[in-house]
Design a protein around this motif. Structure first.
Motif, short mmCIF file in Angstrom:
data_model
loop_
_atom_site.label_atom_id
_atom_site.label_comp_id
_atom_site.label_asym_id
_atom_site.label_seq_id
_atom_site.Cartn_x
_atom_site.Cartn_y
_atom_site.Cartn_z
N PHE A 146 0.84 -1.20 0.00
CA PHE A 146 0.00 0.00 0.00
C PHE A 146 0.88 1.25 0.00
CE2 PHE A 146 -2.39 3.27 2.36
CZ PHE A 146 -3.54 3.35 1.60
N LEU A 147 1.88 1.27 0.88
CA LEU A 147 2.78 2.43 0.94
C LEU A 147 3.58 2.58 -0.35
CD1 LEU A 147 4.06 2.23 4.61
CD2 LEU A 147 2.56 3.97 3.63
N GLN A 148 4.03 1.48 -0.93
CA GLN A 148 4.76 1.55 -2.19
C GLN A 148 3.91 2.15 -3.30
OE1 GLN A 148 5.96 -2.56 -2.51
NE2 GLN A 148 8.08 -2.05 -2.00
N ASP A 149 2.62 1.83 -3.29
CA ASP A 149 1.71 2.38 -4.30
C ASP A 149 1.43 3.86 -4.09
OD1 ASP A 149 1.48 -0.02 -5.60
OD2 ASP A 149 -0.49 -0.52 -4.75
N ARG A 150 1.28 4.27 -2.82
CA ARG A 150 0.82 5.62 -2.51
C ARG A 150 1.94 6.66 -2.38
NH1 ARG A 150 -4.85 5.77 -1.54
NH2 ARG A 150 -5.48 3.81 -2.44
N VAL A 151 3.11 6.23 -2.01
CA VAL A 151 4.22 7.16 -1.79
C VAL A 151 5.01 7.30 -3.10
CG1 VAL A 151 6.38 7.52 -0.52
CG2 VAL A 151 4.38 6.57 0.65
N PRO A 152 5.27 8.55 -3.53
CA PRO A 152 6.08 8.73 -4.74
C PRO A 152 7.44 8.03 -4.58
CG PRO A 152 5.11 10.81 -4.06
CD PRO A 152 4.84 9.83 -2.97
N GLN A 153 7.92 7.46 -5.68
CA GLN A 153 9.14 6.65 -5.64
C GLN A 153 10.34 7.41 -5.08
OE1 GLN A 153 9.99 4.65 -9.28
NE2 GLN A 153 11.67 3.48 -8.41
#
Length: 161
Positions: free
Chosen positions: A94-101
């Motif tokens: 979820f965090l990987q999807d929502r937080v910009p790379q």
């Protein structure tokens, strides 16, 4: 996690094999949870999955505190072990999807720092409390806290499921 050896020794007996079984069942549960995720290939709604497994975890904390026999305790401990990867994996995805790379390093570094600090802070608070309160009561309080956070997060409108 650090209260369970105290619970085992104070409630079920101080034999080494009991403490060994306690640690092994949690580890077995984590392996089973990891295998479950590998076979199942994840959750379609990661935030909801994190909240549901967090709720499961909180309820199982009650189970540890209510366990009338060592066998029931071991069952609850195994199920908590299964819940751990089922909670952490969707939360991380979820965090990987929502937080910009470009912020992944900062966010996951901060998350690692927070989790690393939580264990000694918990020992600092709950270790002395375990000497003056029943450990089962501490598990009820901790489970209530987990369930409260999960309920708050579930009913909060900003979380997009």
């Amino acid at each position: 996690a650090f209260l369970t050896p105290l619970l085992v020794s104070r409630s079920f007996g101080k034999e080494v094999w009991r403490l060994t079984c306690s640690e092994m069942t949690y580890s077995l549960g984590m392996i089973l949870g990891g295998l479950l995720l590998a076979v199942w290939k994840g959750y379609p709604r990661r935030a909801k999955a994190t909240l549901l497994t967090g709720t499961w975890y909180g309820m199982l904390m009650f189970g540890l505190g209510l366990a009338p026999t060592f066998g029931v305790y071991l069952l609850c401990n195994t199920l908590i072990g299964i819940a751990s990867p089922c909670y952490n994996a969707p939360m991380t995805a979820f965090l990987q999807d929502r937080v910009p790379q470009e912020y992944h390093g900062r966010v996951f570094g901060f998350l690692q720092i927070a989790m690393s600090m939580a264990f000694p802070l918990g020992m600092l608070i709950f270790g002395p409390l375990a000497d003056v309160m029943e450990i089962r009561l501490l598990l009820f309080i901790g489970g209530s806290g987990v369930l409260g956070v999960m309920a708050y997060s579930f009913f909060r409108k900003k979380l997009n499921f």
